[in-house]
Each structure stands twice: as C-alpha cells, then as structure tokens.
Design a protein around this motif. Structure first.
Motif, PDB file in Angstrom:
ATOM      1  N   PHE A  89     -11.063  -6.810  -0.028  1.00 57.74           N
ATOM      2  CA  PHE A  89     -11.971  -6.902   1.101  1.00 57.74           C
ATOM      3  C   PHE A  89     -12.862  -8.122   0.943  1.00 57.74           C
ATOM      4  O   PHE A  89     -13.114  -8.856   1.898  1.00 57.74           O
ATOM      5  N   ALA A  90     -13.324  -8.319  -0.287  1.00 55.25           N
ATOM      6  CA  ALA A  90     -14.144  -9.491  -0.572  1.00 55.25           C
ATOM      7  C   ALA A  90     -13.388 -10.762  -0.229  1.00 55.25           C
ATOM      8  O   ALA A  90     -13.934 -11.705   0.346  1.00 55.25           O
ATOM      9  N   LEU A 125      -8.678  -5.566   8.793  1.00 57.07           N
ATOM     10  CA  LEU A 125      -8.883  -4.158   9.133  1.00 57.07           C
ATOM     11  C   LEU A 125      -7.831  -3.711  10.138  1.00 57.07           C
ATOM     12  O   LEU A 125      -7.296  -2.613  10.039  1.00 57.07           O
ATOM     13  N   ILE A 169      -7.328  -4.606   1.496  1.00 58.09           N
ATOM     14  CA  ILE A 169      -7.964  -4.732   2.807  1.00 58.09           C
ATOM     15  C   ILE A 169      -8.189  -6.209   3.040  1.00 58.09           C
ATOM     16  O   ILE A 169      -9.177  -6.618   3.648  1.00 58.09           O
ATOM     17  N   VAL A 219     -10.238   2.086  -5.408  1.00 56.93           N
ATOM     18  CA  VAL A 219     -11.240   1.571  -4.488  1.00 56.93           C
ATOM     19  C   VAL A 219     -11.756   0.206  -4.923  1.00 56.93           C
ATOM     20  O   VAL A 219     -12.135  -0.624  -4.097  1.00 56.93           O
ATOM     21  N   TYR A 220     -11.755  -0.046  -6.242  1.00 57.16           N
ATOM     22  CA  TYR A 220     -12.232  -1.355  -6.705  1.00 57.16           C
ATOM     23  C   TYR A 220     -11.300  -2.453  -6.238  1.00 57.16           C
ATOM     24  O   TYR A 220     -11.745  -3.543  -5.857  1.00 57.16           O
ATOM     25  N   LEU A 256      -4.646  -2.936   8.383  1.00 60.46           N
ATOM     26  CA  LEU A 256      -4.687  -1.664   7.681  1.00 60.46           C
ATOM     27  C   LEU A 256      -4.551  -0.502   8.657  1.00 60.46           C
ATOM     28  O   LEU A 256      -3.832   0.468   8.409  1.00 60.46           O
ATOM     29  N   VAL A 257      -5.242  -0.612   9.795  1.00 62.65           N
ATOM     30  CA  VAL A 257      -5.130   0.420  10.826  1.00 62.65           C
ATOM     31  C   VAL A 257      -3.682   0.535  11.284  1.00 62.65           C
ATOM     32  O   VAL A 257      -3.123   1.620  11.389  1.00 62.65           O
ATOM     33  N   ILE A 279      -4.019  -0.854  -2.982  1.00 62.65           N
ATOM     34  CA  ILE A 279      -4.672  -1.013  -1.686  1.00 62.65           C
ATOM     35  C   ILE A 279      -5.137  -2.440  -1.461  1.00 62.65           C
ATOM     36  O   ILE A 279      -5.717  -3.060  -2.348  1.00 62.65           O
ATOM     37  N   VAL A 338     -13.288 -11.262   3.550  1.00 59.11           N
ATOM     38  CA  VAL A 338     -14.572 -11.705   4.077  1.00 59.11           C
ATOM     39  C   VAL A 338     -14.804 -13.174   3.792  1.00 59.11           C
ATOM     40  O   VAL A 338     -15.369 -13.906   4.606  1.00 59.11           O
ATOM     41  N   LEU A 378     -11.898  -3.038  -2.549  1.00 57.82           N
ATOM     42  CA  LEU A 378     -13.083  -3.844  -2.271  1.00 57.82           C
ATOM     43  C   LEU A 378     -12.915  -5.281  -2.720  1.00 57.82           C
ATOM     44  O   LEU A 378     -13.473  -6.186  -2.105  1.00 57.82           O
ATOM     45  N   ALA A 379     -12.165  -5.497  -3.784  1.00 55.56           N
ATOM     46  CA  ALA A 379     -11.941  -6.875  -4.196  1.00 55.56           C
ATOM     47  C   ALA A 379     -11.149  -7.622  -3.123  1.00 55.56           C
ATOM     48  O   ALA A 379     -11.463  -8.755  -2.783  1.00 55.56           O
ATOM     49  N   VAL A 412       0.819  -1.206   0.000  1.00 55.83           N
ATOM     50  CA  VAL A 412       0.000   0.000   0.000  1.00 55.83           C
ATOM     51  C   VAL A 412       0.854   1.257   0.000  1.00 55.83           C
ATOM     52  O   VAL A 412       0.636   2.172  -0.778  1.00 55.83           O
ATOM     53  N   ALA A 425      -1.575   2.302   8.741  1.00 60.74           N
ATOM     54  CA  ALA A 425      -1.841   3.741   8.685  1.00 60.74           C
ATOM     55  C   ALA A 425      -1.247   4.445   9.894  1.00 60.74           C
ATOM     56  O   ALA A 425      -0.682   5.536   9.763  1.00 60.74           O
TER      57      ALA A 425
END
Lengths: 235, 331, 315
Positions: free
Chosen positions: C117-118, C236, C58, C110-111, C239-240, C56, C121, C114-115, C50, C243
């Motif tokens: 992130f998917a 998450l 997540i 962002v895509y 990532l926190v 990015i 999950v 989210l990918a 990142v 950052a």
C-alpha cells in the motif's frame, strides 16, 4: 426430581463429519458425573454440544429449560461453566484478570468473592499480576478451575482436566473437584481419559463409544463391569 | 524477598532495557536537548507532537479494530471526515463548538456501531479479504455521500482553542497545538482506564484476544466488537476535528493523507500494540517535521513517500513493528 | 486436472462472443469493453499473487504505472512498436516484481499489505519528484495513439493469452507450490517447496501481467501516461476487482473485470442522486452489497452452484 441437565438424542457434527449419533444422558443436581471413552468417542463434542460451540441437534435441557437456540454466551449466563480442552485461560491477561472474567456475568465485581476463591486456591494470591501464560500447565488448570468456581455455576463442564499433568497435580485437582462438590454442592460433568481416577471421584458415569452411549451406571457398578475393566481400567 | 517477587522484578528490568525502549529514551533525550538548543527545533518538535497526536489517535482507532478482528479499516479516515462534517452542520444550526464536539462524539459512536452491525458483522466470519473490501466500499461510499450532501468546496469552522500563540523563551507555541496534544492525551488516557479497570474493558480485551474462550465466560463477543468499532469512530472523530482545527479548512479530502500517516504510525508501532500506535504517531509526527525542516530533499511532496520509506526500512529490520511482539505460531 | 466439458464450452462461447461483439457496438462502447479487457489482465495478475500464493498486495497500481510509463517513454523517445513495448513492459515488470518479492519475503499478512500500500501511495509522488525523466505532472506522451478497435483487439487477445498461460502455469507444479504456500507455509516448506523461489516468482509473474495491463492502459488514455492515473484508487480498484471475481480461481475474472471496468462509468452516465458524486455512492454501495452477498466472489458462487448440481442425493 428432574435432572439438572438432560440430553436426549443429541447429534453433533463438524462440517460434514458426524461426531455424535444420538447421545442421551442426564446429570442430577449435586452429582459428579463422568464421561469416559476412547479418543474420538465424542466426549469433548458432548460438552461442546451443551455449551453450543459445535453444530448440534436434539434435546438439551438445563433445569427444564431448553438450550436449543441459545448462543454460547447465553448458555454461560444461564450458569454453565465450560472449562474446555486446553483450559481456556487467557494467556495474555494476568491471573487476576482471568478470575475477574469468571465474575463477568455476575453483578458486582470479583472482590466480594475473592476470599471464597482464595480459600480453595491460596497460592493465587501471590500471583495476581503474573501473566497467565507463564504459569505451568498444572497451575493453569487450577486457574481455569478457580475461574469456573468464581462463575458460581449451576453446572461445571470439565474437559480432560488431567491432560498433560503430573500425577501429583492430577490427584490434587480431583481432590479440589471433590471438595467443591461436597462443600459447595457444585454439580460437575467431567470428561476424562483417566477412567480410574474419574470413577473414584464421580457418582455416576457414562461410557461413550463412536458417538453414542454404550454403558452407564453408578461408578461402583462400572468399576466392576467386565468390559470397562478390560478396555479402560487395564485389568 | 520471595522468588515470585524476584522474578517480577527481573521481568520489569528486562522490559526496561528492551532495545526499543532504549531507543525511545534516546529519542526523548535528543528532542529535549535539541529543543533547549534551538528555537526552531523546539517549535518543530511541539508542532510535530501535535500533528503526531492526531496520527496517533487515528492509528489507535485502526489498531483497536485490527486487534479485535484482524481487519484493516480503510474507511476509518473517511468516517472521521464525515463526523467532522456532522460537527460542522451542528455548528451551522447554531450549537456552540464544544457542544457540537461532544454531540458529534456520541453520533460517531452510534455510526461506528451501526456500520459494524450492518456491513461488517455479516461477513466478518467468512473472509478477512471480504471485510477489507467492504471497508474499501465504505471509503468510496462515505466520500461520495459527504461530497454530495455538503459539496467539495472549502468550509470553515470556529477555532476550538483560539488563535493565540504563546511565546516562551523565544519559541512560538500555538494554543491550538497545546490543545490538540492535551485533548488527544486525555482521550487516550480515558480509553486506557476503560480497558484496564472496567468490566466492559476487560470483556472487550477478552473478546479481542480470544473470542472462543471469551464466549465461554459469557462475554457477548459480537457486542464487544460493535462497541470497539464505536470507540474507534470516536477516536476518529477527535482526530478529524483536530485536523480541521490544525488546517483551518474543511474539505472532503481532509483525512486522506492523515489516514496514510496513521497506517504508517500503526504499523510502526506494531499493529497489536495500542501504546505502540500512539507512540508511533507521536514519533512519526516529530520525525517528519524535523526532517522536513533540516533535510532539503524532503519537500512537502515527498513527505508521504518518505514516511513510508522509513516505515519499510523499519519493517525490514523489525518485521512486526517497533513494539510488536514476534508471533510464535504453533506448527 | 483436465477442464470439464462445460468449462471448455463456456470458454469457447465467451471467446466467440468477444470476437463478434465489436461489430455490434458503437466505437465508444468498444472502448469501454476494451477497458474491461485491460482490467482482466491486471486482475488476473493480482489473483495469481493474492488468490494463489496467498501474498497480499494493495499496490499493483504501481506495476501498472511501471508498465505504462515504459510504453510511453519507449514510444516517445524511440517510437518503438507498441506491441513490442508491451513485451518490454512484461519483462521490466517481471524483474520489478522479483525485486519487490525479495524484501516481501520478510513481511507477512497485513504488514505486507501495508508495505505494498505504501508503494502504491508513493508512486505518483515519486513520478512527480523525478520529473526530468518522467515528465512530472505533465506526463509522458507516446508518439502514437491507437483506435478503440485496435485497443479492443489488443486487450482481449492479451487477455486470452494471459488466461491460457496462467491456466497452464497454475495447473502444474508451480501452481501447486503456490497453493501449498497459500494454505500453509510451514507445511509447504516441510514438503520441500523452496519458499523464496516460489514466492518471488509469484510476485514477478503477477507484476508482469499488471505491467502489460498498464501498458494497454496508457494506450487507452490516448497514449498519455500521467501520475494521477496511477494513484492509490487504482490499486484499490484492482483489489476490489479481484475479490469480486473470487480469489483462487480464474473463472470469475470476467465478472470482476467488468465490475471495476464498467461500473464507475455506467453509474456516471446514469444521473442518480442528481449529481456527479452519486457515482461514488452507487459504486460504494454496490461493492459493500456484493461482498455481503458473495464473500467468496463470483467464483465462489460458481463453486456453490456446481456443488449443488453434483451433490449426491442423501439416503
């Protein structure tokens, strides 16, 4: 008579780079004043300083009132319409929505003023629902001008209206600017690289060099001035 | 006809035949035919639409915020859950369901604005990642606050639309599902009217599209952003309340799965398109229900990863989502 | 770019501190600081992706899961040496990262977020689905467990190696390519940087580090790999942590790792708000506050301080 716009020793910078080193100028109500100069002289920055879209310091007054701490939105609400380089049109919105945004700060809607705008820009009527981004460069410039007119500003700031336009359109735009000034009493501060045209339309002009005012005076004086002729008028 | 009018007509014609719209039309026809043929199909479609409407409203909230600030608000679901708990509390204090509902929407708006001003505004100009992390922090914070105040045990709220089930041609459709659909559609339509026809809506759109230019016409961009967050919170509250009604129970984990589906719906629709978010949500809801019914591999457990697998597949083919436009950047 | 003298001294000082610390701590606290070491490696990996290459993710919890399960399965089925499983986890996750990096080439911003992130999950659910091999909700138990002291030594040694390795890679050609890609892909391509190679490489490297961290992570939970240890909240947290540490720089990593490694536990131990959920509130508030005060993370603070010290006096 106090001037409508007064700038005194205005400095401005982009991060660590200083672009204006103390600019002093004034614009009287009902006048067209031009700001000339080469690239990088600070012309655009001067306009940005007025609308507070750049970090600046010094004295700036509109009708006696200090613009010092006002945010750009507040400066616009005071009656300053700034048409930036690149026109500042909302490409994704329609022509009519762009015009409605001009009436944003005024009470009431655009409808009341629609006739007024269409008198100067009759071709807009046909294009109301066209996406502003699909207009040609010249049309976008005129749309920006129309929107600024709808704002009914006390002061119109125009940044390089002739940029990238065919000569025919440029003449047309300056004709409209002059008409707005004569018929509606619109006060205009116009930044231009096309010194020849600007001096024909403006009452007075300032020449900026490296962030300060190098020369100023009535248009006729400057047109006759030796160094202006050599550097900016080409003869 | 004039040349301009002819160009307008061409544009409409071209839009109508965009591949995505053709796909949508085909899907609609498929659903209609299927529903007429099979009762179970019709039931799952309606239930899927209601479920999808909830995904769509939360997705719309996400898109609203993303369009204005390029930020993905990870706390959207938890905020929705929190406002649902607030409604629960109001009902506990004696208010009728619908009175509590509307009061909650007002409170949600205020909370959304408050969060934007206090936690987001200070960092929004500095770094997008920082803002995203703030929303992650808010996610944890809100979850903790709700669990601390109300506990993690299951709670119950009255059913807004009653428990009735209508039977129509052999198909059982619950009043709850119809109510959810209508309410969500109403909310979305109201928002659309706000954005298209009011001065405020125009200002918000201008602030989201081009903040630098909006400022020059006197739009108070910061205020527009705060209002945007408030509206997003309202959408979230509606989604939360409808989710509670659908699930019959209230607990802190209410919106966690819904948020994920909403992400999928928002990305599916293309993050820049509000209409896409809603349609994406509806399609996702129906699709998942039907697949869950007819494909045995997709059990309840696998539903979520399956949704994301579909999302990934779509993204690989169309990287900006179904309705997203390819962003052409100037070099 | 040679490291400054103060940087070398600080690093040496930290290394010495870390070497001596376990003798001063109780076993429980040794375990805690060992955890910080594990997060250090994982966040280092995430930062490469990142902070340095600008992509990015997540979803790095997924790579930790792959690494962790590799260790647990190899240990359970073959009683493989644990350090060997770490190397194996590195290799497996490197490949996994490369594989993920390929489709990621098509997605941006962002895509991509989210990918990934998917992916995060989906991991627990996928593990539950393939329960015959992966143990389902019962998890996978390694053949051996390790002491806190061993874990401390392993995690901080790995951190040191990872830090030096990352530093060497990032200061060279690869690092420059990464930064070019982060700042402007178009400019990078025009300058001859082959995007696909470097972008997938970034994914591979960062996944590999996360995998090793995952390996240690499982060792830290009694050698037990379980699906719900690797859920979305882990990604998450990473990532926190990244950052808070400060993206694009290696110097804030200890702070970021300590933030996510220690804080949740510490706030659980202090009875704030009189309930166990107080910890979430405290953690959430702290995350928000840190981002409000230090949007560029701890490394950003260091950068500001060093700028203040070296700014020439204005005339």
């Amino acid at each position: 008579m106090t001037a409508l716009l007064e700038l005194e020793d205005v400095e401005a910078r982009y991060g660590p780079v200083k672009a204006l080193h103390g600019v002093t100028l004034s614009v009287d109500e009902g006048q067209i004043v031009a700001v000339l100069g080469a690239n990088g002289a600070g012309k655009t920055t001067t306009l940005r300083a007025i609308s507070n879209t750049v970090r600046r310091s010094g004295h700036l007054r509109l009708a006696g009132r200090s613009l010092g701490r006002l945010r750009p939105e507040a400066v616009a609400r005071l009656g300053v319409a700034h048409v930036p380089e690149g026109r500042g049109t909302f490409a994704e919105l329609t022509v009519w929505e762009n015009l409605r945004l001009g009436a944003y700060t005024r009470r009431g809607s655009l409808k009341a003023d629609a006739d007024g705008v269409l008198a100067y820009f009759p071709w807009l009527d046909d294009r109301r629902h066209q996406q502003a981004g699909t207009l040609s460069g010249g049309e976008q410039q005129m749309l920006a001008l129309a929107r600024a007119f709808v704002q009914r500003p006390r002061l119109l700031l125009l940044d390089e209206p002739s940029l990238g336009l065919a000569p025919v359109l440029v003449t047309e735009i300056f004709r409209i600017i002059r008409e707005l000034n004569e018929k509606e009493g619109l006060t205009v501060l116009v930044v231009e690289q096309n010194a020849h045209l600007a001096l024909q339309v403006a009452h007075r002009a300032y020449v900026l060099e490296v962030g300060t005012v190098a020369l100023s005076g009535a248009s006729e004086e400057l047109q006759a001035h030796e160094s202006v002729r050599r550097s900016y008028l080409g003869y | 006809m004039s040349a301009v009018a002819a160009t307008q007509q061409n544009r409409v014609a071209r839009a109508a035949f965009r591949p995505v719209n053709v796909l949508l039309l085909a899907a609609a026809i498929f659903l209609l035919v299927g529903s007429l043929t099979s009762q179970i199909f019709a039931q799952q479609t309606v239930a899927g639409l209601a479920q999808g409407a909830v995904y769509g409203s939360l997705a719309l909230a996400l898109v609203l915020i993303y369009r204005a600030t390029e930020v993905i608000n990870f706390a959207q679901g938890e905020l929705a859950m929190a406002t649902t708990y607030i409604a629960y509390q109001l009902i506990q204090w004696g208010l009728s369901y619908w009175l509590a509902f509307f009061l909650t929407l007002v409170i949600a708006f205020a909370l959304g604005v408050l969060i934007q001003v206090v936690a987001i505004r200070p960092v929004q100009h500095k770094s997008v990642i920082a803002v995203v992390i703030v929303t992650v922090g808010l996610f944890v914070l809100i979850d903790g606050l709700v669990t601390w105040k109300w506990g993690a045990d299951i709670k119950f709220m009255p059913a807004p639309f009653g428990q009735q089930v209508y039977h129509w041609g052999g198909v059982a459709i619950s009043r709850q599902d119809i109510g959810t659909l209508l309410l969500t559609v109403l909310t979305v339509v109201l928002l659309w009217v706000l954005f298209q026809f009011t001065k405020l809506g125009l200002g918000m759109r201008a602030a989201a599209l081009r903040p630098a230019e909006a400022v020059l016409v006197g739009v108070r961009v910061d205020r527009m952003l705060a209002i945007g967050w408030g509206l997003a919170a309202v959408l979230g509250a509606v989604a939360g309340l409808m989710t509670e009604a659908n699930q019959f129970i209230l607990q802190p984990s209410l919106m966690q799965a819904v948020l994920l589906y909403a992400f999928a719906a928002a990305v599916l629709g293309g993050l820049e398109s509000p209409a896409g978010a809603v349609v994406g949500g509806l399609m996702l809801g129906v699709f998942l229900n039907l697949v869950g019914q007819y494909v045995h591999f997709v059990t309840a457990q696998v539903r979520l990863p399956f949704a994301f697998a579909v999302l990934l597949a779509v993204l690989l083919v169309k990287p900006s989502g179904l309705f997203g436009r390819k962003v052409v950047r100037k070099v | 770019m040679r490291p400054s003298v103060s940087a070398l001294l600080t690093t040496a000082g930290c290394a010495a501190l870390l070497a001596l610390l376990p003798f001063a701590l109780s076993d429980y606290h040794r375990g805690l600081v060992a955890q910080v070491g594990i997060y250090f490696v994982a966040i280092l990996g995430l930062n490469i992706l990142v902070g340095y290459s600008g992509q990015i993710s997540i979803g790095h919890g997924a790579f930790m899961a792959i690494g962790g399960y590799t260790t647990a399965i190899m240990s359970r089925d073959h009683d493989t040496n644990l350090v060997l499983t770490m190397l194996l986890a590195f290799a497996v996750c490197f490949v996994a990262g490369l594989l993920l990096g390929l489709p990621a080439l098509r997605l941006s911003g962002v895509y991509l977020a989210l990918a990934t992130f998917a992916l995060a999950v989906s991991v627990p659910q996928i593990v539950l689905k393939f329960d015959k091999f992966l143990g389902g909700s019962n998890g996978v138990q390694s053949a051996r467990t390790v002491s806190h002291t061993w874990l401390y030594a392993a995690s901080w040694t790995t951190s040191a190696i990872a830090f030096v390795a990352a530093w060497l890679v990032l200061r060279g050609r690869v690092g420059r390519a990464f930064r070019a890609i982060r700042d402007s892909e178009v400019a990078a391509t025009s300058s001859g940087v082959e995007l696909p190679i470097y972008k997938t490489l970034a994914f591979g490297l960062s996944a590999a580090f996360a995998g090793v961290a995952g390996s240690l992570f499982v060792m830290g939970t009694n050698g037990f790999a379980q699906p719900n240890e690797f859920d979305v909240t882990l990604s998450l947290q990473l990532l926190v942590g990244a950052a808070v540490a400060g993206l694009g720089s290696l110097w804030g990593l200890p702070v970021g790792a300590a933030f996510v490694g220690l804080l949740p536990t510490i706030s659980k131990d202090t009875p704030l708000l009189g309930s166990s959920h107080g910890q979430d509130v405290v953690f959430g508030v702290l995350v928000v506050l840190v981002m409000l005060l230090l949007p560029q993370g701890f490394a950003g603070l260091l950068a500001r301080v060093s700028r203040l010290r070296t700014r020439p006096e204005s005339p």
